[in-house]
Design a protein around this motif. Sequence first.
Motif, PDB file in Angstrom:
ATOM      1  N   ASP B  98      26.993  37.238  38.383  1.00 30.88           N
ATOM      2  CA  ASP B  98      28.201  37.857  37.850  1.00 30.88           C
ATOM      3  C   ASP B  98      29.035  38.571  38.910  1.00 30.88           C
ATOM      4  O   ASP B  98      30.247  38.631  38.809  1.00 30.88           O
ATOM      5  CB  ASP B  98      27.862  38.836  36.731  1.00 30.88           C
ATOM      6  CG  ASP B  98      27.613  38.104  35.432  1.00 30.88           C
ATOM      7  OD1 ASP B  98      28.309  37.100  35.194  1.00 30.88           O
ATOM      8  OD2 ASP B  98      26.720  38.510  34.681  1.00 30.88           O
ATOM      9  N   VAL B  99      28.353  39.127  39.927  1.00 31.80           N
ATOM     10  CA  VAL B  99      29.140  39.814  40.954  1.00 31.80           C
ATOM     11  C   VAL B  99      29.813  38.811  41.878  1.00 31.80           C
ATOM     12  O   VAL B  99      30.751  39.135  42.578  1.00 31.80           O
ATOM     13  CB  VAL B  99      28.310  40.807  41.802  1.00 31.80           C
ATOM     14  CG1 VAL B  99      27.512  41.736  40.910  1.00 31.80           C
ATOM     15  CG2 VAL B  99      27.388  40.095  42.768  1.00 31.80           C
ATOM     16  N   GLN B 100      29.303  37.581  41.867  1.00 30.35           N
ATOM     17  CA  GLN B 100      29.824  36.608  42.808  1.00 30.35           C
ATOM     18  C   GLN B 100      30.959  35.780  42.212  1.00 30.35           C
ATOM     19  O   GLN B 100      31.680  35.114  42.928  1.00 30.35           O
ATOM     20  CB  GLN B 100      28.681  35.703  43.265  1.00 30.35           C
ATOM     21  CG  GLN B 100      28.836  35.236  44.691  1.00 30.35           C
ATOM     22  CD  GLN B 100      27.713  34.322  45.082  1.00 30.35           C
ATOM     23  OE1 GLN B 100      26.561  34.585  44.781  1.00 30.35           O
ATOM     24  NE2 GLN B 100      28.036  33.247  45.756  1.00 30.35           N
ATOM     25  N   LEU B 101      31.090  35.818  40.890  1.00 31.38           N
ATOM     26  CA  LEU B 101      32.073  34.965  40.237  1.00 31.38           C
ATOM     27  C   LEU B 101      33.261  35.798  39.783  1.00 31.38           C
ATOM     28  O   LEU B 101      33.138  36.598  38.878  1.00 31.38           O
ATOM     29  CB  LEU B 101      31.424  34.251  39.049  1.00 31.38           C
ATOM     30  CG  LEU B 101      30.132  33.501  39.386  1.00 31.38           C
ATOM     31  CD1 LEU B 101      29.497  32.927  38.129  1.00 31.38           C
ATOM     32  CD2 LEU B 101      30.391  32.399  40.392  1.00 31.38           C
ATOM     33  N   PHE B 102      34.405  35.629  40.432  1.00 35.74           N
ATOM     34  CA  PHE B 102      35.549  36.468  40.067  1.00 35.74           C
ATOM     35  C   PHE B 102      36.835  35.671  39.981  1.00 35.74           C
ATOM     36  O   PHE B 102      37.909  36.218  39.875  1.00 35.74           O
ATOM     37  CB  PHE B 102      35.710  37.633  41.055  1.00 35.74           C
ATOM     38  CG  PHE B 102      35.592  37.216  42.487  1.00 35.74           C
ATOM     39  CD1 PHE B 102      36.675  36.678  43.138  1.00 35.74           C
ATOM     40  CD2 PHE B 102      34.378  37.351  43.149  1.00 35.74           C
ATOM     41  CE1 PHE B 102      36.553  36.272  44.450  1.00 35.74           C
ATOM     42  CE2 PHE B 102      34.256  36.945  44.470  1.00 35.74           C
ATOM     43  CZ  PHE B 102      35.346  36.410  45.125  1.00 35.74           C
ATOM     44  N   ASN B 103      36.719  34.344  40.024  1.00 31.09           N
ATOM     45  CA  ASN B 103      37.914  33.513  39.954  1.00 31.09           C
ATOM     46  C   ASN B 103      38.110  32.944  38.550  1.00 31.09           C
ATOM     47  O   ASN B 103      37.175  32.874  37.775  1.00 31.09           O
ATOM     48  CB  ASN B 103      37.808  32.376  40.972  1.00 31.09           C
ATOM     49  CG  ASN B 103      38.038  32.876  42.382  1.00 31.09           C
ATOM     50  OD1 ASN B 103      39.177  33.078  42.794  1.00 31.09           O
ATOM     51  ND2 ASN B 103      36.950  33.113  43.101  1.00 31.09           N
ATOM     52  N   PRO B 104      39.365  32.550  38.226  1.00 33.42           N
ATOM     53  CA  PRO B 104      39.634  32.098  36.858  1.00 33.42           C
ATOM     54  C   PRO B 104      38.936  30.799  36.459  1.00 33.42           C
ATOM     55  O   PRO B 104      38.602  30.627  35.307  1.00 33.42           O
ATOM     56  CB  PRO B 104      41.148  31.946  36.817  1.00 33.42           C
ATOM     57  CG  PRO B 104      41.601  31.923  38.228  1.00 33.42           C
ATOM     58  CD  PRO B 104      40.595  32.695  39.007  1.00 33.42           C
ATOM     59  N   THR B 105      38.724  29.890  37.402  1.00 31.34           N
ATOM     60  CA  THR B 105      38.031  28.652  37.050  1.00 31.34           C
ATOM     61  C   THR B 105      36.931  28.361  38.069  1.00 31.34           C
ATOM     62  O   THR B 105      36.930  28.916  39.170  1.00 31.34           O
ATOM     63  CB  THR B 105      38.977  27.422  37.047  1.00 31.34           C
ATOM     64  OG1 THR B 105      39.367  27.160  38.394  1.00 31.34           O
ATOM     65  CG2 THR B 105      40.208  27.657  36.197  1.00 31.34           C
ATOM     66  N   ASP B 108      38.410  27.059  41.346  1.00 30.40           N
ATOM     67  CA  ASP B 108      38.947  28.143  42.179  1.00 30.40           C
ATOM     68  C   ASP B 108      37.815  28.938  42.825  1.00 30.40           C
ATOM     69  O   ASP B 108      37.918  29.365  43.965  1.00 30.40           O
ATOM     70  CB  ASP B 108      39.787  29.102  41.332  1.00 30.40           C
ATOM     71  CG  ASP B 108      41.101  28.494  40.898  1.00 30.40           C
ATOM     72  OD1 ASP B 108      41.745  27.865  41.738  1.00 30.40           O
ATOM     73  OD2 ASP B 108      41.467  28.645  39.721  1.00 30.40           O
ATOM     74  N   GLU B 109      36.757  29.133  42.046  1.00 33.14           N
ATOM     75  CA  GLU B 109      35.619  29.915  42.530  1.00 33.14           C
ATOM     76  C   GLU B 109      35.021  29.262  43.775  1.00 33.14           C
ATOM     77  O   GLU B 109      34.807  29.915  44.793  1.00 33.14           O
ATOM     78  CB  GLU B 109      34.558  29.980  41.420  1.00 33.14           C
ATOM     79  CG  GLU B 109      33.437  30.948  41.687  1.00 33.14           C
ATOM     80  CD  GLU B 109      33.950  32.363  41.756  1.00 33.14           C
ATOM     81  OE1 GLU B 109      34.480  32.846  40.746  1.00 33.14           O
ATOM     82  OE2 GLU B 109      33.832  32.981  42.817  1.00 33.14           O
ATOM     83  N   VAL B 110      34.771  27.971  43.682  1.00 33.88           N
ATOM     84  CA  VAL B 110      34.142  27.268  44.794  1.00 33.88           C
ATOM     85  C   VAL B 110      35.136  27.132  45.957  1.00 33.88           C
ATOM     86  O   VAL B 110      34.751  27.137  47.122  1.00 33.88           O
ATOM     87  CB  VAL B 110      33.607  25.900  44.322  1.00 33.88           C
ATOM     88  CG1 VAL B 110      32.987  25.123  45.463  1.00 33.88           C
ATOM     89  CG2 VAL B 110      32.569  26.113  43.218  1.00 33.88           C
ATOM     90  N   PHE B 112      37.249  29.359  46.872  1.00 36.26           N
ATOM     91  CA  PHE B 112      37.566  30.678  47.446  1.00 36.26           C
ATOM     92  C   PHE B 112      37.163  30.784  48.919  1.00 36.26           C
ATOM     93  O   PHE B 112      37.977  31.149  49.774  1.00 36.26           O
ATOM     94  CB  PHE B 112      36.895  31.787  46.629  1.00 36.26           C
ATOM     95  CG  PHE B 112      37.192  33.175  47.118  1.00 36.26           C
ATOM     96  CD1 PHE B 112      38.333  33.838  46.715  1.00 36.26           C
ATOM     97  CD2 PHE B 112      36.323  33.825  47.990  1.00 36.26           C
ATOM     98  CE1 PHE B 112      38.622  35.110  47.170  1.00 36.26           C
ATOM     99  CE2 PHE B 112      36.602  35.102  48.457  1.00 36.26           C
ATOM    100  CZ  PHE B 112      37.752  35.746  48.047  1.00 36.26           C
ATOM    101  N   HIS B 146      32.629  33.035  34.321  1.00 32.44           N
ATOM    102  CA  HIS B 146      31.833  34.083  33.675  1.00 32.44           C
ATOM    103  C   HIS B 146      31.458  33.736  32.240  1.00 32.44           C
ATOM    104  O   HIS B 146      30.746  34.471  31.599  1.00 32.44           O
ATOM    105  CB  HIS B 146      32.562  35.421  33.747  1.00 32.44           C
ATOM    106  CG  HIS B 146      33.975  35.347  33.286  1.00 32.44           C
ATOM    107  ND1 HIS B 146      35.029  35.258  34.159  1.00 32.44           N
ATOM    108  CD2 HIS B 146      34.497  35.285  32.066  1.00 32.44           C
ATOM    109  CE1 HIS B 146      36.139  35.166  33.485  1.00 32.44           C
ATOM    110  NE2 HIS B 146      35.847  35.170  32.206  1.00 32.44           N
ATOM    111  N   ARG B 147      31.972  32.605  31.741  1.00 30.21           N
ATOM    112  CA  ARG B 147      31.613  32.219  30.381  1.00 30.21           C
ATOM    113  C   ARG B 147      30.542  31.140  30.324  1.00 30.21           C
ATOM    114  O   ARG B 147      30.245  30.610  29.268  1.00 30.21           O
ATOM    115  CB  ARG B 147      32.849  31.685  29.670  1.00 30.21           C
ATOM    116  CG  ARG B 147      33.762  32.768  29.197  1.00 30.21           C
ATOM    117  CD  ARG B 147      34.556  32.178  28.087  1.00 30.21           C
ATOM    118  NE  ARG B 147      35.558  33.085  27.595  1.00 30.21           N
ATOM    119  CZ  ARG B 147      36.607  32.680  26.916  1.00 30.21           C
ATOM    120  NH1 ARG B 147      36.754  31.394  26.684  1.00 30.21           N
ATOM    121  NH2 ARG B 147      37.478  33.533  26.455  1.00 30.21           N
TER     122      ARG B 147
END
Lengths: 272, 274
Positions: B98-105, B108-110, B112, B146-147
Amino acid sequence: MSQHKFLSGTIGGFTHALQHALESEELARVDGWLQRLDPRVKLVGLLALVVATAASRKLSVVLLIFAVALVMAMASHVQWKTLFTRVWLPVLGFTGVIAVPAIFLTPGEVFWRSPFGVVHVTHAGLRAAAMLVSRVETAATMSTLLILCTPWTHVLKALRSLHVPVEIVAILMMTHRYVYLLIETANEMFVARQSRMVGRLDAATQRRVATRTGGVLLSKTVQLGEEVHLAMQARGFRGDVRLLDQFRMETRDYAALMLLLGITAAALYVGH
Amino acid sequence: MNPSGTAVFEITGLNYRYDKVPALNGLSLKIGRGERIALLGANGSGKSTLLRILDALAFGDKGEVKFFGSPLTPQSMEDESFAYDFRRKVGLVFQNPDVQLFNPTVFDEVAFGPLQMGWTHGKVNEAVTRALEGMEIAHLWDRAPHRLSGGEKKRVAIASVLVLDPEVVLLDEPTVTLDPKSQSQVIDLLVDWKSGAKTVITATHQLELVDAIADKCFVMQQGQIMATGTPAEILSDGDLLLRTNLVHSHRHTHDGVTHSHPHVHGPGGHSHTH
Ligand SMILES: Nc1ncnc2c1ncn2[C@@H]1O[C@H](COP(=O)(O)OP(=O)(O)O)[C@@H](O)[C@H]1O
Ligand SMILES: [Mg+2]
């Protein structure tokens, strides 16, 4: 409804609503007028209209800008219900607290007098209250439209490309994630507590529990927030927001920018 | 900065404390290129702290940390080109996704990390696609990270680090909160992912992982390295495992005799060493 249920129900509903507000990216992906615009145009155009709203001294001009917001909402598939529950009603609640006394306290030509002359309403008072409420409602609707119809990361990148300092953008980025973590942690703690709770708590115990929970929650999220920052650093984040979508201004964007700035200029001229 | 024969990491006499809580106490170790290391230790033994030191996210109060012979200090990380090179080569997968995932999709997360590295968009797209496929999450690309489920989150977190194709991968308890099926899936993906001479350092207290993920173990206790050895050597040392709280002693009765012996939780239930 038991008190306990009331407490947890309210907090659950509140965190759920906030969570939803933060995750409103779905609307940002819908194909609508605002969604298709370059984020920088939206940012500049809508902010300009907010400034015009704040500067206007005429109620009619503020109402016209509000009408512009309604048209944009319609063209962007934003539901009335969304605006009503997330913006109009809460804003009315907040500003009402200030506006209602103004109706009675502002001196001027009397418009209506209560029996026995206990209180009276003046024209000036009514105007001041209407002005306040409509200004705040309009500004809040504009900002909400921007946030609803733009992925959060694009708002950040638009701020960056408009030369807002890196530090401010980084703080906004962190805040968003931090608020989200706060909500998640709060939810988790509530579920954990509920699953352990048998029977009812008296009011005093409930207050104590709430205070203590708040403290733990805060320190937990501060720690999580620090970790989020570390995780961003670990992947090379040094304060600048870099995103995949390259913004490109098209004819439509220039046209929309001219339109929005034109309305702003007209509003500033007429409303002055 | 990369002479062959130089250790990837070399730590000597490192102390680290959180305010008043000491976390690392005169720790020393050396990790060579291409080694697969398990950092074994009970909760609180200092594994996560050590990983943060290795990723230059925290710096010791005393002692020295060297990365390919260059000291890792707040000053050296201020240097733009050194920091760039370091972040490119070393990746850390946090324990809590959870602390590592902060992007909308997920996409985008990967993306970053590669974007922070200033890669071209073509290269970013290519690398992200490869990482998503490698972790078998390509179908999730448009979802909000995050979902996702716990196992999916973990795979996104791992993909977001592996996308840079780092030379050194640090993993903090990669499977600890996962259900058994996701655990073995994540382990399989990690084991299969071996392009080139990678150094993989995994912190864990789950002994059953060791065989799959490591050729060498460091056993930690109270912020120090208590023992070093191959998985076979460490896992057969019942006394060591008991002393370092990696197993708990377990009393029961055989043929009318009550005795105690170490108790290991294996993937397929309980296995006892007599
Ligand atoms: N943020 C922190 N603040 C204070 N103490 C901490 C913090 N993080 C870890 N510690 C302490 O440092 C020691 C080592 O912790 P950690 O590195 O997390 O161990 P492990 O990962 O092996 O469980 C423990 O005593 C722990 O309580
Ligand atoms: Mg840990």
